[in-house]
Design a protein around this motif. Structure first.
Motif, PDB file in Angstrom:
ATOM      1  N   HIS A 287       0.829  -1.200   0.000  1.00  0.00           N
ATOM      2  CA  HIS A 287       0.000   0.000   0.000  1.00  0.00           C
ATOM      3  C   HIS A 287       0.864   1.251   0.000  1.00  0.00           C
ATOM      4  CE1 HIS A 287      -2.308   3.179   2.363  1.00  0.00           C
ATOM      5  NE2 HIS A 287      -2.848   3.148   1.161  1.00  0.00           N
ATOM      6  N   SER A 288       0.638   2.156  -0.947  1.00  0.00           N
ATOM      7  CA  SER A 288       1.293   3.457  -1.008  1.00  0.00           C
ATOM      8  C   SER A 288       2.821   3.290  -1.026  1.00  0.00           C
ATOM      9  CB  SER A 288       0.820   4.333   0.171  1.00  0.00           C
ATOM     10  OG  SER A 288       1.230   5.658   0.031  1.00  0.00           O
ATOM     11  N   PHE A 289       3.545   3.865  -0.059  1.00  0.00           N
ATOM     12  CA  PHE A 289       4.994   3.656   0.011  1.00  0.00           C
ATOM     13  C   PHE A 289       5.327   2.179   0.091  1.00  0.00           C
ATOM     14  CE2 PHE A 289       8.723   3.064   2.839  1.00  0.00           C
ATOM     15  CZ  PHE A 289       9.703   3.579   1.997  1.00  0.00           C
ATOM     16  N   GLY A 290       4.471   1.406   0.749  1.00  0.00           N
ATOM     17  CA  GLY A 290       4.682  -0.039   0.822  1.00  0.00           C
ATOM     18  C   GLY A 290       4.665  -0.696  -0.548  1.00  0.00           C
ATOM     19  N   GLY A 291       3.971  -0.091  -1.510  1.00  0.00           N
ATOM     20  CA  GLY A 291       3.995  -0.612  -2.869  1.00  0.00           C
ATOM     21  C   GLY A 291       5.354  -0.448  -3.515  1.00  0.00           C
ATOM     22  N   LEU A 292       6.013   0.684  -3.244  1.00  0.00           N
ATOM     23  CA  LEU A 292       7.358   0.909  -3.782  1.00  0.00           C
ATOM     24  C   LEU A 292       8.348  -0.072  -3.151  1.00  0.00           C
ATOM     25  CD1 LEU A 292       7.493   4.831  -3.736  1.00  0.00           C
ATOM     26  CD2 LEU A 292       6.668   3.311  -5.556  1.00  0.00           C
ATOM     27  N   VAL A 293       8.180  -0.315  -1.859  1.00  0.00           N
ATOM     28  CA  VAL A 293       9.041  -1.276  -1.152  1.00  0.00           C
ATOM     29  C   VAL A 293       8.821  -2.682  -1.690  1.00  0.00           C
ATOM     30  CG1 VAL A 293       9.454  -2.389   1.083  1.00  0.00           C
ATOM     31  CG2 VAL A 293       9.210   0.099   0.953  1.00  0.00           C
ATOM     32  N   ALA A 294       7.557  -3.096  -1.778  1.00  0.00           N
ATOM     33  CA  ALA A 294       7.241  -4.438  -2.254  1.00  0.00           C
ATOM     34  C   ALA A 294       7.704  -4.636  -3.694  1.00  0.00           C
ATOM     35  CB  ALA A 294       5.739  -4.690  -2.127  1.00  0.00           C
ATOM     36  N   ARG A 295       7.615  -3.594  -4.501  1.00  0.00           N
ATOM     37  CA  ARG A 295       8.080  -3.684  -5.890  1.00  0.00           C
ATOM     38  C   ARG A 295       9.560  -4.023  -5.950  1.00  0.00           C
ATOM     39  NH1 ARG A 295       7.590   1.603  -9.561  1.00  0.00           N
ATOM     40  NH2 ARG A 295       9.307   2.220  -8.194  1.00  0.00           N
ATOM     41  N   GLU A 296      10.344  -3.479  -5.027  1.00  0.00           N
ATOM     42  CA  GLU A 296      11.769  -3.813  -4.983  1.00  0.00           C
ATOM     43  C   GLU A 296      11.973  -5.308  -4.783  1.00  0.00           C
ATOM     44  OE1 GLU A 296      14.585  -1.571  -5.184  1.00  0.00           O
ATOM     45  OE2 GLU A 296      12.986  -0.303  -6.000  1.00  0.00           O
ATOM     46  N   ALA A 297      11.146  -5.889  -3.895  1.00  0.00           N
ATOM     47  CA  ALA A 297      11.269  -7.330  -3.637  1.00  0.00           C
ATOM     48  C   ALA A 297      10.900  -8.141  -4.872  1.00  0.00           C
ATOM     49  CB  ALA A 297      10.383  -7.721  -2.454  1.00  0.00           C
ATOM     50  N   VAL A 298       9.916  -7.694  -5.622  1.00  0.00           N
ATOM     51  CA  VAL A 298       9.516  -8.410  -6.837  1.00  0.00           C
ATOM     52  C   VAL A 298      10.589  -8.293  -7.903  1.00  0.00           C
ATOM     53  CG1 VAL A 298       7.821  -8.524  -8.702  1.00  0.00           C
ATOM     54  CG2 VAL A 298       7.052  -8.122  -6.349  1.00  0.00           C
ATOM     55  N   VAL A 299      11.102  -7.083  -8.107  1.00  0.00           N
ATOM     56  CA  VAL A 299      12.067  -6.839  -9.182  1.00  0.00           C
ATOM     57  C   VAL A 299      13.417  -7.478  -8.898  1.00  0.00           C
ATOM     58  CG1 VAL A 299      13.380  -5.021 -10.376  1.00  0.00           C
ATOM     59  CG2 VAL A 299      10.924  -4.733  -9.990  1.00  0.00           C
ATOM     60  N   ASP A 300      13.814  -7.564  -7.613  1.00  0.00           N
ATOM     61  CA  ASP A 300      15.152  -8.096  -7.330  1.00  0.00           C
ATOM     62  C   ASP A 300      15.266  -9.592  -7.627  1.00  0.00           C
ATOM     63  OD1 ASP A 300      14.405  -9.656  -5.030  1.00  0.00           O
ATOM     64  OD2 ASP A 300      14.786  -7.977  -3.677  1.00  0.00           O
ATOM     65  N   GLY A 301      14.127 -10.277  -7.741  1.00  0.00           N
ATOM     66  CA  GLY A 301      14.126 -11.651  -8.217  1.00  0.00           C
ATOM     67  C   GLY A 301      14.571 -12.704  -7.227  1.00  0.00           C
ATOM     68  N   ARG A 302      14.777 -12.327  -5.964  1.00  0.00           N
ATOM     69  CA  ARG A 302      15.245 -13.309  -4.985  1.00  0.00           C
ATOM     70  C   ARG A 302      14.124 -14.228  -4.500  1.00  0.00           C
ATOM     71  NH1 ARG A 302      18.803  -9.348  -1.170  1.00  0.00           N
ATOM     72  NH2 ARG A 302      17.372  -7.804  -2.037  1.00  0.00           N
ATOM     73  N   THR A 303      12.881 -13.770  -4.640  1.00  0.00           N
ATOM     74  CA  THR A 303      11.733 -14.540  -4.186  1.00  0.00           C
ATOM     75  C   THR A 303      10.720 -14.644  -5.318  1.00  0.00           C
ATOM     76  OG1 THR A 303      12.048 -13.684  -1.936  1.00  0.00           O
ATOM     77  CG2 THR A 303       9.908 -14.682  -2.441  1.00  0.00           C
ATOM     78  N   LYS A 304      10.171 -15.837  -5.519  1.00  0.00           N
ATOM     79  CA  LYS A 304       9.134 -16.040  -6.525  1.00  0.00           C
ATOM     80  C   LYS A 304       7.780 -15.823  -5.868  1.00  0.00           C
ATOM     81  CE  LYS A 304       7.198 -17.313 -10.403  1.00  0.00           C
ATOM     82  NZ  LYS A 304       7.221 -16.431 -11.588  1.00  0.00           N
TER      83      LYS A 304
END
Length: 296
Positions: free
Chosen positions: A116-133
């Motif tokens: 949510h909000s800033f949390g979306g930017l944070v979560a996007r980092e986790a998706v883009v970094d590719g360490r977790t499916k």
């Protein structure tokens, strides 16, 4: 300002501590009342001045779809401790925390991720970094880059005022007037004050800087090829609705506009928001199973 609607935690929702190699994170965990978990779990990440409590109104409904649902406090946020080191609060550093949390929450299963909000930017980092499916990704009231408009102006003042004047000043001059204008109850007002003053000042200031300067990573997110939902209130005053709609088109993502909601659909329209999330999660799981079956 949006506020969580709560007196007591709903049935099936309980506070938890999640242990990771980077520390302990405060969470609210929701389980189906029946106790039977049949579907993949979900991890919910709050916004800048928020916390896990911002998801209380949707937790029980989400869990009743057969899932374990976990909402967290980010590092340095409310009941999760954090260091007084600014670099610990970049989106990349917080995204790495989300990776670890997803691995614990998932226990080997893919996890539906919501930011949510800033949390979306944070979560996007986790998706883009590719360490977790991840099983899926939802951007809730979150945009492609830096926040805009009134919330950007407030974020700039928070970033500038905390190091000099402290959190109490920010509460009295920024957040308390908004809460009083929203006519919140004395109980919720006391909670909001306690929540803000419990934050790491260093963390909140750096996170405000991050939300004001984040670059657009939409093209990188699209390359991950993860089922994605863009969900926002029709009157969002953070990222303009048009900007979120355009981001959804660039991603080839599902898009849900929540009628009557502003920046916090999970608080302002919990039934609509929960229903949209459950539909999206179910469809993502079906797509995964259909794809896996056809590949055999």
């Amino acid at each position: 300002m949006s506020t969580p609607r709560f007196l007591d935690l709903p049935p099936g929702v309980a506070p938890q501590k999640i242990e990771t190699s980077q520390g302990t994170f405060a969470a609210l965990e929701a389980l189906p009342v029946s106790g039977v978990v049949e579907r993949w779990p979900a991890l919910l990440v709050p916004g800048l001045t928020g916390s896990k409590e911002d998801f209380i109104a949707v937790l029980m409904t989400l869990a009743q779809s057969g899932r374990r649902v976990v909402a967290i406090d980010l590092r340095g946020q409310y009941e999760t401790p954090g260091p007084e080191t600014p670099d610990a609060y970049t989106c990349a550093a917080l995204g790495a925390d989300v990776d670890l949390l997803a691995q614990v929450v998932g226990g080997g299963d893919p996890v539906h991720l919501v930011g949510h909000s800033f949390g979306g930017l944070v979560a996007r980092e986790a998706v883009v970094d590719g360490r977790t499916k991840f099983a899926s990704f939802t951007l809730m009231g979150s945009g492609p880059g830096a926040i805009e408009g009134r919330r950007a102006r407030n974020g700039k003042k928070i970033m500038e005022e905390i190091p000099v004047l402290g959190l109490e000043h920010v509460w009295q001059h920024r957040l308390e007037p908004e809460a009083l204008a929203a006519d919140v109850s004395d109980e919720i007002l006391a909670f909001l004050r306690k929540r803000l003053l419990t934050n790491s000042p260093t963390g909140l200031s750096r996170m405000a800087e991050e939300v004001l300067t984040m670059r657009d990573r939409t093209d990188e997110l699209r390359q991950v090829e993860i089922p994605t939902l863009v969900l926002y209130g029709e009157h969002d005053d953070g990222w303009p609705p048009d900007a979120q709609s355009e981001m959804a088109a660039r991603l080839g993502a599902d898009c849900v506009v929540v009628p009557g909601a502003v920046h916090s659909p999970a608080v302002e329209a919990p039934e609509t928001t929960a229903a949209a999330l459950v539909r999206f999660w179910n469809a993502a799981e079906k797509h995964y199973l259909d794809t896996r079956s056809s590949a055999m």
